[in-house]
Each structure stands twice: as structure tokens, then as C-alpha cells.
Design an enzyme around this catalytic site. Structure first.
Site, PDB file in Angstrom:
ATOM      1  N   HIS A 135     -66.528  33.236  25.481  1.00  0.00           N
ATOM      2  CA  HIS A 135     -66.978  32.232  26.439  1.00  0.00           C
ATOM      3  C   HIS A 135     -66.264  30.898  26.241  1.00  0.00           C
ATOM      4  O   HIS A 135     -66.065  30.438  25.112  1.00  0.00           O
ATOM      5  CB  HIS A 135     -68.483  32.016  26.300  1.00  0.00           C
ATOM      6  CG  HIS A 135     -69.300  33.201  26.702  1.00  0.00           C
ATOM      7  ND1 HIS A 135     -69.286  33.717  27.972  1.00  0.00           N
ATOM      8  CD2 HIS A 135     -70.158  33.978  25.996  1.00  0.00           C
ATOM      9  CE1 HIS A 135     -70.096  34.754  28.041  1.00  0.00           C
ATOM     10  NE2 HIS A 135     -70.645  34.932  26.857  1.00  0.00           N
ATOM     11  N   THR A 192     -64.065  62.086  -2.500  1.00  0.00           N
ATOM     12  CA  THR A 192     -63.446  61.049  -1.671  1.00  0.00           C
ATOM     13  C   THR A 192     -62.201  60.502  -2.339  1.00  0.00           C
ATOM     14  O   THR A 192     -61.269  60.070  -1.657  1.00  0.00           O
ATOM     15  CB  THR A 192     -64.440  59.912  -1.382  1.00  0.00           C
ATOM     16  OG1 THR A 192     -64.773  59.233  -2.594  1.00  0.00           O
ATOM     17  CG2 THR A 192     -65.699  60.443  -0.715  1.00  0.00           C
ATOM     18  N   LYS A 251     -63.560  58.708   2.536  1.00  0.00           N
ATOM     19  CA  LYS A 251     -63.057  57.489   1.887  1.00  0.00           C
ATOM     20  C   LYS A 251     -62.659  56.503   2.980  1.00  0.00           C
ATOM     21  O   LYS A 251     -61.827  56.806   3.827  1.00  0.00           O
ATOM     22  CB  LYS A 251     -61.857  57.794   0.992  1.00  0.00           C
ATOM     23  CG  LYS A 251     -61.358  56.601   0.204  1.00  0.00           C
ATOM     24  CD  LYS A 251     -62.373  56.162  -0.872  1.00  0.00           C
ATOM     25  CE  LYS A 251     -62.231  56.993  -2.117  1.00  0.00           C
ATOM     26  NZ  LYS A 251     -63.122  56.508  -3.212  1.00  0.00           N
TER      27      LYS A 251
END
Length: 294
Positions: free
Chosen positions: A240, A57, A12
Site C-alpha cells: 500500500h 534428514t 531437511k
């Protein structure tokens, strides 16, 4: 055609677990993003659709929430270790449980009032198996900048190279760093605070001839500061900053002497590096499924 099932895991992802500690009038907040995964003998689920060995899950998600109360969240590592061991106990077919935790920071405004802090996110990736556990502590979204003391020159050129050499440039990155512990007997919060201090101080104090050199210096400093660490890995995208060209502006005397830049978000250079302590044991499965590290 002959084929077979290869590596597989299931779990999960990104359960948003917020634990408020209200034992006193002064509350505490632990804000987590928790992902779990189980690895083991789940071939029948893939090849025959047989789910008898599969812990859902949804059960993993519920355990993550329950353990925020049952065990508490003294640190992401401590919580992840407890959660991983519980999942392994609950799923006999699993050989490993991996728990990845991101912790978001809040600053206190009062006894029960907080403001969400932006910036760096603390992380922990814990892999628990039947014989022990591996712990990776770390940080991500750690945005760093040096406005000088950075250069980049002497690089290889070919017919497509247009990048000019730089004697003085901005060095900036949004750093992901993870470091591997050799033990689970650790003061996790003290170790994290010390690691973050070491990384920040080294970034600030290192004259950089390339981001690669800075990462290596940071990794060496962290291993020197904490002898119980085996290795550290970095994923560092360049943020940058390009000098704006004022030459076309019709303004007398207007110059740009390294003062005004345009921040470009893409494309960007991505520098990744690993610094390993001499004699450290080989890396284990804890590195599997960790984004940014191959």
C-alpha cells in the site's frame, strides 16, 4: 479415544547449496536454497519410534550437496528432478519425494567475480513418485509497481468501511507466482525466461480496476504463451502507498497532486488466485507444502 496418524512428511529444510563451475577460466555460480521432504510409509517412526525405514534428514542434506556436483545445476528444475529421484531410490518406504529450490541471482563482474543481485528469486518445486513427476516453476519476491492506470471503486460498504474510492492510485505488490507443467521434457531456462517476460509485460500493459483483475490477466497471458502449462497460481500482497495529506502544513501553495506517498508495510491486503486451463488435469500433490497456496 480413537485416533490415527494422518498426513505426515519429513525432510531437511533450507540447505544452502552453492555450486561453482570452474571448468574454464570463466566461472559460473549457482546459489540455491534447497528443501527436501519424503512422504510414505513412516507410521512406525511416529507410533513406535522405529526408525528402520527412515532415511535421515542429514542424508537428504548430504545428497543435495553431492548432487550439485554429480548431476550439476543446469536449472533448478533439472537439479530438483535428479535429486528427488535419487532420494526416492534411496528410501524404499517413500512414495514421494518433494524438492523445493530457490535460486538467487548473481551478476558477473569478471571471469570469477560476481555481485549478488537483489529482487526476484526463481523457484522450483518438484514432486517425484514411483510413476512420474510434477514440476512447478515460479518466482517470488517479484516487486512490481504501476504508478497510475489503477483504480479501486464500487466496492461493498458496511458500517465499518472508511476506505475512499480511488480513480487513480499506485498498484504495487511483491508477487509469488508458480506455474504447473504438464511434462518434464522442457527447456526449463527458456520456459522461465519466457514466463517472466510475459508476466512483466502483462502487468505493465493492463489497466487495473483491482489487483484481482491484473492477476487474472497475467495468468491468462501466461497460459496462452505456453500451451504446455496447466495452471498458474498467484499470491500477491498489496504494497500500500497512501497519499500524504499536506493540508495541515503551514506552507502556502503546497499541494500533493499524487506525488508524495507513505509506503505502509502492514496490515496489507493479500490477494490469491488460480488460473486454470480448461480441460487441465486435477492438481496433484506438488501443491502440498508450498507456502502461500492452500
Amino acid at each position: 479415544m480413537s485416533s490415527h496418524l494422518g498426513f505426515n512428511q519429513y525432510g531437511k529444510a533450507e540447505s544452502r547449496v552453492v555450486r561453482i563451475v570452474r571448468d574454464t577460466a570463466v566461472h559460473e555460480i549457482h546459489d540455491l536454497n534447497v528443501s527436501t521432504a519424503l512422504r510414505g510409509d513412516f507410521a512406525d517412526a511416529h507410533t513406535r519410534g522405529d526408525q528402520a525405514a527412515v532415511l535421515p534428514t542429514d542424508s537428504q542434506k548430504n545428497t543435495a550437496f553431492a548432487y550439485a556436483k554429480i548431476h550439476g545445476v543446469a536449472s533448478p528444475e533439472d537439479y530438483a528432478l535428479a535429486l528427488g529421484r535419487r532420494l526416492l531410490e534411496a528410501c524404499p518406504a517413500a512414495r514421494q519425494a518433494q524438492v523445493e529450490v530457490e535460486q538467487y541471482a548473481w551478476d558477473r563482474l569478471g571471469d570469477h567475480s560476481f555481485v549478488r543481485r537483489g529482487g526476484a528469486v526463481r523457484t522450483a518445486v518438484v514432486t517425484v513418485d514411483r510413476d512420474g513427476a510434477q514440476v512447478l516453476s515460479g518466482v517470488q519476491e517479484l516487486v512490481l509497481m504501476n504508478s497510475t492506470d489503477s483504480e479501486f471503486k464500487g466496492f461493498l460498504r458496511d458500517e465499518f468501511t472508511t476506505l475512499p474510492e480511488a480513480d487513480d492510485r499506485i498498484l504495487a505488490t511483491s508477487l509469488v507466482a508458480r506455474w504447473q507443467h504438464t511434462s518434464t521434457d522442457v527447456d526449463w531456462n527458456a520456459s522461465y525466461d519466457s514466463a517472466l517476460t510475459t508476466l512483466l509485460r502483462t502487468f505493465a500493459d493492463t489497466y487495473s480496476r483491482a489487483l484481482q483483475e491484473t492477476l487474472h490477466a497475467m495468468g491468462c497471458a501466461l497460459l496462452d504463451a505456453q500451451p504446455s502449462l496447466a495452471e498458474v497460481r498467484f499470491s500477491a500482497p498489496n504494497k500500500h502507498h497512501f497519499l500524504v495529506d499536506f493540508s495541515g502544513f503551514r506552507v502556502d501553495g503546497l499541494t500533493n497532486d499524487g506525488e508524495v506517498f507513505v509506503a505502509a508495510d502492514r496490515p496489507y491486503g493479500l490477494i490469491e488466485a488460480q488460473v486454470v486451463r480448461d480441460g487441465a488435469p486435477p492438481e496433484g500433490d506438488a501443491w502440498l507444502a508450498v507456502p502461500g497456496f492452500c
